[in-house]
Structure formats: structure tokens, C-alpha cells
Enzyme design. Structure first.
Site, PDB file in Angstrom:
ATOM      1  N   GLN A 108     -10.043 -12.835   1.376  1.00 56.50           N
ATOM      2  CA  GLN A 108      -8.851 -13.307   1.470  1.00 56.50           C
ATOM      3  C   GLN A 108      -8.702 -14.651   0.357  1.00 56.50           C
ATOM      4  OE1 GLN A 108      -7.207 -13.878   5.730  1.00 56.50           O
ATOM      5  NE2 GLN A 108      -9.396 -13.393   5.865  1.00 56.50           N
ATOM      6  N   HIS A 126      -5.420 -11.174  -1.254  1.00 57.44           N
ATOM      7  CA  HIS A 126      -4.443 -12.171  -1.613  1.00 57.44           C
ATOM      8  C   HIS A 126      -4.347 -12.609  -3.000  1.00 57.44           C
ATOM      9  CE1 HIS A 126      -4.611 -13.384   3.064  1.00 57.44           C
ATOM     10  NE2 HIS A 126      -3.910 -12.121   2.576  1.00 57.44           N
TER      11      HIS A 126
HETATM   12  C1  BJW Z   1     -16.559 -21.565   8.495  1.00 62.34           C
HETATM   13  C2  BJW Z   1     -17.084 -22.643   8.017  1.00 62.34           C
HETATM   14  C3  BJW Z   1     -18.433 -22.291   7.381  1.00 62.34           C
HETATM   15  C4  BJW Z   1     -15.385 -23.420   8.482  1.00 62.34           C
HETATM   16  N1  BJW Z   1     -18.829 -20.939   7.580  1.00 62.34           N
HETATM   17  N2  BJW Z   1     -16.914 -20.234   8.628  1.00 62.34           N
HETATM   18  C5  BJW Z   1       1.883  -8.827  11.832  1.00 62.34           C
HETATM   19  C6  BJW Z   1       1.584  -9.354  13.114  1.00 62.34           C
HETATM   20  C7  BJW Z   1       2.079 -10.779  12.470  1.00 62.34           C
HETATM   21  C8  BJW Z   1       2.641 -11.267  11.613  1.00 62.34           C
HETATM   22  C9  BJW Z   1       2.632 -10.511  10.424  1.00 62.34           C
HETATM   23  C10 BJW Z   1       1.912  -9.064  10.658  1.00 62.34           C
HETATM   24  N3  BJW Z   1       2.029  -8.553   9.302  1.00 62.34           N
HETATM   25  C11 BJW Z   1       2.654  -9.597   8.550  1.00 62.34           C
HETATM   26  C12 BJW Z   1       2.750 -10.610   9.029  1.00 62.34           C
HETATM   27  C13 BJW Z   1       3.191 -11.898   8.472  1.00 62.34           C
HETATM   28  C14 BJW Z   1       2.284 -12.589   7.787  1.00 62.34           C
HETATM   29  C15 BJW Z   1       1.280 -12.990   8.819  1.00 62.34           C
HETATM   30  O1  BJW Z   1       0.144 -12.618   9.058  1.00 62.34           O
HETATM   31  N4  BJW Z   1       1.786 -14.201   9.220  1.00 62.34           N
HETATM   32  C16 BJW Z   1       0.633 -14.724  10.341  1.00 62.34           C
HETATM   33  C17 BJW Z   1       0.451 -16.207  10.037  1.00 62.34           C
HETATM   34  C18 BJW Z   1       1.651 -14.805  11.667  1.00 62.34           C
HETATM   35  N5  BJW Z   1       1.649 -11.998   7.040  1.00 62.34           N
HETATM   36  C19 BJW Z   1       2.227 -11.687   5.387  1.00 62.34           C
HETATM   37  O2  BJW Z   1       3.129 -12.249   5.402  1.00 62.34           O
HETATM   38  C20 BJW Z   1       1.281 -11.114   4.503  1.00 62.34           C
HETATM   39  N6  BJW Z   1       2.148 -10.105   3.902  1.00 62.34           N
HETATM   40  C21 BJW Z   1       2.531  -8.919   4.470  1.00 62.34           C
HETATM   41  O3  BJW Z   1       2.093  -8.557   5.803  1.00 62.34           O
HETATM   42  O4  BJW Z   1       3.228  -8.000   3.825  1.00 62.34           O
HETATM   43  C22 BJW Z   1       3.971  -7.040   4.454  1.00 62.34           C
HETATM   44  C23 BJW Z   1       5.158  -7.505   5.331  1.00 62.34           C
HETATM   45  C24 BJW Z   1       6.110  -8.315   4.960  1.00 62.34           C
HETATM   46  C25 BJW Z   1       6.859  -8.755   5.754  1.00 62.34           C
HETATM   47  C26 BJW Z   1       6.945  -8.537   7.095  1.00 62.34           C
HETATM   48  C27 BJW Z   1       6.058  -7.876   7.516  1.00 62.34           C
HETATM   49  C28 BJW Z   1       5.167  -7.227   6.951  1.00 62.34           C
HETATM   50  C29 BJW Z   1       0.742 -11.870   3.212  1.00 62.34           C
HETATM   51  C30 BJW Z   1      -0.119 -12.895   3.668  1.00 62.34           C
HETATM   52  C31 BJW Z   1      -0.291 -13.803   2.629  1.00 62.34           C
HETATM   53  C32 BJW Z   1      -1.336 -15.049   2.929  1.00 62.34           C
HETATM   54  N7  BJW Z   1      -1.319 -15.920   1.685  1.00 62.34           N
HETATM   55  C33 BJW Z   1      -2.118 -17.280   2.167  1.00 62.34           C
HETATM   56  C34 BJW Z   1      -1.996 -17.980   0.763  1.00 62.34           C
HETATM   57  C35 BJW Z   1      -2.578 -17.171  -0.627  1.00 62.34           C
HETATM   58  C36 BJW Z   1      -2.391 -18.137  -1.573  1.00 62.34           C
HETATM   59  C37 BJW Z   1      -3.159 -19.582  -1.678  1.00 62.34           C
HETATM   60  O5  BJW Z   1      -4.269 -19.530  -1.756  1.00 62.34           O
HETATM   61  O6  BJW Z   1      -2.397 -20.414  -1.565  1.00 62.34           O
HETATM   62  O7  BJW Z   1      -3.451 -16.865   2.092  1.00 62.34           O
HETATM   63  S1  BJW Z   1      -1.907 -18.021   3.651  1.00 62.34           S
HETATM   64  C38 BJW Z   1      -3.490 -18.610   3.650  1.00 62.34           C
HETATM   65  O8  BJW Z   1      -3.914 -18.006   4.917  1.00 62.34           O
HETATM   66  C39 BJW Z   1      -4.399 -17.730   2.451  1.00 62.34           C
HETATM   67  C40 BJW Z   1      -5.616 -17.181   3.255  1.00 62.34           C
HETATM   68  O9  BJW Z   1      -6.112 -16.230   2.362  1.00 62.34           O
HETATM   69  C41 BJW Z   1      -5.084 -17.077   4.689  1.00 62.34           C
HETATM   70  C42 BJW Z   1      -6.099 -16.759   5.358  1.00 62.34           C
HETATM   71  O10 BJW Z   1      -6.714 -18.016   5.801  1.00 62.34           O
HETATM   72  P1  BJW Z   1      -8.229 -17.944   6.288  1.00 62.34           P
HETATM   73  O11 BJW Z   1      -9.079 -17.473   5.079  1.00 62.34           O
HETATM   74  O12 BJW Z   1      -8.606 -17.358   7.563  1.00 62.34           O
HETATM   75  O13 BJW Z   1      -8.404 -19.589   6.092  1.00 62.34           O
HETATM   76  P2  BJW Z   1      -8.411 -20.579   7.616  1.00 62.34           P
HETATM   77  O14 BJW Z   1      -8.328 -22.217   6.825  1.00 62.34           O
HETATM   78  O15 BJW Z   1      -7.277 -20.223   8.440  1.00 62.34           O
HETATM   79  O16 BJW Z   1      -9.596 -20.562   8.387  1.00 62.34           O
HETATM   80  C43 BJW Z   1     -10.853 -20.715   8.023  1.00 62.34           C
HETATM   81  C44 BJW Z   1     -12.014 -20.476   8.920  1.00 62.34           C
HETATM   82  O17 BJW Z   1     -13.317 -20.664   8.489  1.00 62.34           O
HETATM   83  C45 BJW Z   1     -11.807 -20.995  10.408  1.00 62.34           C
HETATM   84  O18 BJW Z   1     -11.954 -20.228  11.375  1.00 62.34           O
HETATM   85  C46 BJW Z   1     -13.092 -22.071  10.406  1.00 62.34           C
HETATM   86  O19 BJW Z   1     -13.625 -22.178  11.684  1.00 62.34           O
HETATM   87  C47 BJW Z   1     -14.008 -21.214   9.409  1.00 62.34           C
HETATM   88  N8  BJW Z   1     -15.073 -21.978   8.737  1.00 62.34           N
HETATM   89  N9  BJW Z   1     -16.097 -23.772   7.807  1.00 62.34           N
HETATM   90  C48 BJW Z   1     -18.088 -19.795   8.425  1.00 62.34           C
HETATM   91  N10 BJW Z   1     -19.212 -23.022   6.901  1.00 62.34           N
END
Ligand code: BJW
Length: 245
Positions: A108, A126
Site C-alpha cells: 500500500q 495505492h
Molecule cells: C509497524 C511498525 C514496525 C508501526 N513494524 N509494523 C469497503 C468497506 C469499507 C470502506 C470501503 C470499502 N471499500 C472501499 C472503501 C472506502 C475506502 C476505505 O477503505 N475507507 C476506510 C478508511 C473505511 N477505500 C477506498 O476509497 C479505496 N478505493 C476504493 O475502494 O475504490 C472503489 C470504491 C470507491 C468508492 C466506494 C466504494 C469502492 C482507495 C483507498 C486509497 C487509500 N489511500 C491512502 C493514501 C495514498 C496516498 C498517500 O500516500 O498519501 O493510502 S490512505 C492511507 O492509508 C494510504 C495507506 O496506503 C493506507 C493504509 O495505511 P497503512 O499502510 O495501513 O498505514 P497506517 O498508518 O494506518 O498503519 C501503520 C501500521 O504499522 C500500524 O498498524 C502500526 O502499528 C504498524 N507499525 N511501526 C511493523 N516497525
């Protein structure tokens, strides 16, 4: 069944790791935390991106309303990334591609650190902070590490935006489909450093599990996916993943 919680590699995981042919790894911001890249939502004492809330700035509304603010944010982040290097987690995952018949790496992250560590065929669901995309014709352009980023599209002359996936946007063509196919085929699935709340990425381990894969989460914190897992390796990815080799 409750997952096994461990800070050392349990025997069953070690055995499966030795026998598996098809492995899928899903990574999130936490895999880059030990390189110094801030995460989005914290966890594991990781630093968090500061400034405007990221879900405000990385929204389609903001791209439509004020593209220059969006570029400012991404220019700043590329600046932060310029001096950062892959860590032991990226390096370990890169080495796994020689170890398994099929290693699918789905990230991601937009930071490019898996590529920098030598991983090939990374599925960047992403997008990438190192690419720009035309808002009209969709042409993609690499952003040079040094020098000016392109301002306008070389094909049609319209404005460029960061080639990343914002909330409510669809994923790059074919990326999720390929990842989901590989998830349904894998025997072992690692979920590393993601809060597992953003879909459809978070559906990949669910697909893997539904098709019989053994699920291992690597994270200092629990996530909504933890209860589905067979084993939770509790700790930092850069410390735990190398222990599997
Ligand atoms: C460690 C550590 C160490 C710390 N070792 N670990 C179905 C159900 C519900 C909602 C939806 C659904 N389908 C779609 C949605 C809507 C939405 C969504 O999911 N919303 C939820 C928030 C509710 N999804 C979308 O809109 C997606 N599109 C889509 O589905 O299109 C079709 C559609 C459209 C409209 C309606 C329905 C369907 C697109 C998602 C795009 C996400 N974009 C981002 C920004 C990217 C650009 C940028 O970089 O700025 O992507 S948001 C942000 O979150 C980024 C990340 O890739 C993403 C995930 O975050 P991640 O990587 O998990 O990071 P963190 O910070 O959350 O977590 C870090 C973790 O690391 C923690 O757990 C720590 O504990 C751990 N950690 N140190 C190991 N050393």
C-alpha cells in the site's frame, strides 16, 4: 480459533515457511517506519505525518479544488524520502523472491522503498509518489530524484497530479485483480505493518484465509485482522522478519 501470539518465530510458522511454494506479502506504512518514513495512523511508536490531516489533503476534493496544495504535500514527502533507505524488513522480503516459486509482494506504500531494496514486480496498489499522472489523458510520468518534476502532460498539455490512489478512487487497472488472484492461490500470507482498515487492500488477507492460506500478521499492535490470523508476530518488522531466514 485464537491466534498464537509470539515475539519469536513459532515452530509451525517455521515449518510452513520452509515448505511453502506460493507466498503473498501485504505491506503497509509500518514496514517503512524503521526507515524513518512516518505512518498515517501511528502505532508501534512510529512517527506520524504532520500537517493537514492526510485524509483531507489526499482527497479527490482537494485535487479538484487546489492541486498546488496537494503537490506541496507530495513534494515535501518526496523531499523527506530522498535521504531514506530500505530497512531490514524491505531487504528480507526482497530476498524471499529467490526463495519461493511465487512470491507476490503487494504494497500500500507509495514510497518506492521495496523497489530500492531490490524487489521486482511489486504490486503498488495505492500508486507511487515517484510518478505523476495527467488529470485528462491519464499518461504517467516518472518524477526524477534530482531536478524538476514535470508540470504538464507531454502528451496533451493538461495538468499533472500525483499518481497515487486517494479515498474513493479506484485502484490502478488490474492491480487489485492480480493481487486478489495471487491471494486466493497462496499457501502462506504475511500482513506486515498495516492497520488493515483501508479496503480493498485489507480484503487480500481475508481472501487468502478463505482459500486456506496460513495467515501471519507482523505488527507491534493488534488490528481488525488479528483475530483472523493464525499467528501474530508482535513487534517490529525489521527485527522479526529477518529471524525467519
Ligand atoms: C509497524 C511498525 C514496525 C508501526 N513494524 N509494523 C469497503 C468497506 C469499507 C470502506 C470501503 C470499502 N471499500 C472501499 C472503501 C472506502 C475506502 C476505505 O477503505 N475507507 C476506510 C478508511 C473505511 N477505500 C477506498 O476509497 C479505496 N478505493 C476504493 O475502494 O475504490 C472503489 C470504491 C470507491 C468508492 C466506494 C466504494 C469502492 C482507495 C483507498 C486509497 C487509500 N489511500 C491512502 C493514501 C495514498 C496516498 C498517500 O500516500 O498519501 O493510502 S490512505 C492511507 O492509508 C494510504 C495507506 O496506503 C493506507 C493504509 O495505511 P497503512 O499502510 O495501513 O498505514 P497506517 O498508518 O494506518 O498503519 C501503520 C501500521 O504499522 C500500524 O498498524 C502500526 O502499528 C504498524 N507499525 N511501526 C511493523 N516497525
Amino acid at each position: 480459533m485464537q491466534p498464537v501470539v509470539a515475539s519469536q518465530i513459532p515452530g509451525e510458522l517455521r515449518r510452513l515457511f520452509g515448505a511453502a511454494r506460493r507466498v503473498l506479502v501485504l505491506t503497509g506504512a509500518g514496514v517503512s517506519a524503521e526507515s524513518g518514513v512516518p505512518t498515517f495512523r501511528g502505532g508501534g511508536d512510529a512517527a506520524v505525518w504532520k500537517g493537514l490531516p492526510f485524509d483531507v489533503i489526499t482527497s479527490l476534493t482537494m485535487v479538484e479544488r487546489d492541486l498546488s496544495v496537494v503537490w506541496e504535500w507530495f513534494d515535501y514527502r518526496r523531499g523527506v524520502l530522498e535521504s531514506l533507505k530500505p530497512n531490514a524488513a524491505h531487504d528480507t522480503i526482497a530476498r524471499w523472491q529467490e526463495r519461493f516459486d511465487q512470491l507476490t509482494l503487494v504494497t500500500q506504500n507509495v514510497d518506492g522503498l521495496h523497489h530500492a531494496a531490490g524487489s521486482r514486480d511489486v504490486i503498488e496498489i495505492h500508486g507511487s509518489i515517484w510518478h505523476a499522472r495527467c488529470i485528462s489523458c491519464g499518461s504517467r510520468f516518472e518524477i526524477p530524484r534530482q531536478g524538476q518534476r514535470p508540470e504538464t502532460c507531454f502528451a496533451c498539455g493538461d495538468r499533472l497530479r500525483p499518481d497515487v490512489v486517494l479515498f474513493s478512487e479506484i485502484l490502478p487497472a488490474g492491480a487489485f485483480e492480480l493481487a486478489a488472484q495471487r491471494a486466493s492461490e497462496c499457501e502462506l500470507c504475511f500482513v506486515v505493518g498495516t492497520s488493515a482498515i483501508v479496503y480493498p487492500a485489507a480484503a487480500l488477507p481475508e481472501i487468502a484465509k478463505a482459500n486456506g492460506a496460513y495467515l501471519c500478521e507482523v505488527n507491534p499492535e493488534r488490528t481488525p485482522l488479528s483475530d483472523l490470523c493464525d499467528v501474530l508476530l508482535t513487534g517490529k518488522a525489521g527485527e522479526l522478519l529477518p529471524r525467519l531466514n
